[in-house]
Design a protein around this motif. Sequence first.
Motif, PDB file in Angstrom:
ATOM      1  N   LEU A 173      51.154   9.090  11.081  1.00 24.98           N
ATOM      2  CA  LEU A 173      49.517   8.130  10.772  1.00 24.98           C
ATOM      3  C   LEU A 173      49.341   6.529  11.838  1.00 24.98           C
ATOM      4  O   LEU A 173      50.418   6.155  12.141  1.00 24.98           O
ATOM      5  CB  LEU A 173      49.700   6.865   9.078  1.00 24.98           C
ATOM      6  CG  LEU A 173      48.411   6.270   8.215  1.00 24.98           C
ATOM      7  CD1 LEU A 173      47.460   6.656   8.188  1.00 24.98           C
ATOM      8  CD2 LEU A 173      49.333   5.559   7.372  1.00 24.98           C
ATOM      9  N   SER A 174      48.115   6.576  12.110  1.00 29.66           N
ATOM     10  CA  SER A 174      48.038   5.849  12.756  1.00 29.66           C
ATOM     11  C   SER A 174      47.786   4.070  12.114  1.00 29.66           C
ATOM     12  O   SER A 174      47.831   3.448  11.379  1.00 29.66           O
ATOM     13  CB  SER A 174      46.718   5.947  13.294  1.00 29.66           C
ATOM     14  OG  SER A 174      45.015   5.908  12.259  1.00 29.66           O
ATOM     15  N   ILE A 175      48.029   3.788  13.728  1.00 30.55           N
ATOM     16  CA  ILE A 175      48.001   2.082  13.750  1.00 30.55           C
ATOM     17  C   ILE A 175      46.725   1.658  12.577  1.00 30.55           C
ATOM     18  O   ILE A 175      46.507   0.968  11.882  1.00 30.55           O
ATOM     19  CB  ILE A 175      48.215   1.384  14.528  1.00 30.55           C
ATOM     20  CG1 ILE A 175      50.008   1.639  15.222  1.00 30.55           C
ATOM     21  CG2 ILE A 175      48.256   0.123  14.493  1.00 30.55           C
ATOM     22  CD1 ILE A 175      49.996   1.125  16.585  1.00 30.55           C
ATOM     23  N   ALA A 180      54.585  15.005   6.922  1.00 33.36           N
ATOM     24  CA  ALA A 180      53.682  13.840   7.781  1.00 33.36           C
ATOM     25  C   ALA A 180      54.225  12.328   6.834  1.00 33.36           C
ATOM     26  O   ALA A 180      54.529  12.142   6.002  1.00 33.36           O
ATOM     27  CB  ALA A 180      52.512  14.877   6.019  1.00 33.36           C
ATOM     28  N   ILE A 181      54.261  11.167   7.963  1.00 36.70           N
ATOM     29  CA  ILE A 181      54.702  10.779   7.458  1.00 36.70           C
ATOM     30  C   ILE A 181      53.826   9.270   7.315  1.00 36.70           C
ATOM     31  O   ILE A 181      52.329   8.782   8.059  1.00 36.70           O
ATOM     32  CB  ILE A 181      55.699  10.077   8.949  1.00 36.70           C
ATOM     33  CG1 ILE A 181      56.734  10.710   9.301  1.00 36.70           C
ATOM     34  CG2 ILE A 181      56.047   7.352   8.682  1.00 36.70           C
ATOM     35  CD1 ILE A 181      57.254  11.320   7.750  1.00 36.70           C
ATOM     36  N   GLY A 182      54.138   8.607   6.789  1.00 36.08           N
ATOM     37  CA  GLY A 182      52.504   7.675   6.020  1.00 36.08           C
ATOM     38  C   GLY A 182      52.450   6.166   6.828  1.00 36.08           C
ATOM     39  O   GLY A 182      52.514   5.090   6.202  1.00 36.08           O
ATOM     40  N   SER A 183      53.101   6.333   7.848  1.00 32.91           N
ATOM     41  CA  SER A 183      53.489   5.268   8.377  1.00 32.91           C
ATOM     42  C   SER A 183      53.136   5.607  10.219  1.00 32.91           C
ATOM     43  O   SER A 183      53.533   6.661  10.111  1.00 32.91           O
ATOM     44  CB  SER A 183      54.576   4.479   8.585  1.00 32.91           C
ATOM     45  OG  SER A 183      55.469   4.786   8.585  1.00 32.91           O
ATOM     46  N   PRO A 184      53.012   4.790  11.109  1.00 32.29           N
ATOM     47  CA  PRO A 184      52.917   5.070  12.731  1.00 32.29           C
ATOM     48  C   PRO A 184      54.464   5.051  12.946  1.00 32.29           C
ATOM     49  O   PRO A 184      55.285   4.970  12.175  1.00 32.29           O
ATOM     50  CB  PRO A 184      51.791   4.220  13.185  1.00 32.29           C
ATOM     51  CG  PRO A 184      51.175   3.438  12.696  1.00 32.29           C
ATOM     52  CD  PRO A 184      52.128   3.286  11.256  1.00 32.29           C
TER      53      PRO A 184
END
Length: 302
Positions: free
Chosen positions: A250-252, A206-210
Amino acid sequence: MIAALDPNGFRPLSIGKMANGAVVVSSETCAFEVIGAEWIRDVKPGEIVIVDDNGIQYDTYTNDTQLAICSMEYIYFARPDSNIHGVNVHTARKRMGAQLAREFKHEADIVVGVPNSSLSAAMGFAEESGLPNEMGLIKNQYTQRTFIQPTQELREQGVRMKLSAVSGVVKGKRVVMVDDSIVRGTTSRRIVQLLKEAGASEVHVAIGSPALAYPCFYGIDIQTRQELIAANHTVEETRQIIGADSLTYLSIDGLINSIGIETDAPNGGLCVAYFDGDYPTPLYDYEEDYRRSLRDKTSFYK
């Protein structure tokens, strides 16, 4: 002493004052606390600050300004105890993690943050999801950041030296591995491998950025789309390359809302060009190559 900030405010810059009246300038507010200085205020885009025997003078060298601070400062670069444009970095990362948990669609047993810049996001993810936040990865504190290493061999060697998985924590568990970003995929692939070798039954990244799919022209050493795994592969292809059981970015909008700068500027006062290719400044002689790269997903430079 003269300090100035570019018209977009890509990098943070703040003014502080010592107890003896000395004026200090820093790119991060956490430096003020170390030396016992008091934060006065942030330097504004297009502003010039002159410090002399008469004190501090503020002036502007241009009114053609628009706040577009580098979102990677909040995601990765800045220390969690810094404040940027009124937003604490740790708090922003926790909100990113919480939003990421809301966008995450898989079953898991534990949350493991990748030290150190992802620990705040992992806290937010765990609190929002109700999963335990465990120390499943240990970092060697004496290594440098790997994505800025000049060669692939050095990056892979750096990852091997930087992290170790804790078998007693992850063995038999479905792990959510929270990280701040994926650039080339080198680090993510190695960490997933470490966790599975330590006995994790599943590793969900799970990535905390787009998805980082576009180069940066504002001070980050990412020059071409060929260097970026998200520019050349779909999410599913990237998942397979890094060996994860799932991959969630994560979405923009989630990123922008999580940071939450109080401003009317586009994108919440952030530069998110790394994720959507919409640069806040003209690219001048690079523009034609840039447009072509968007069409055929090739390098900016041949």
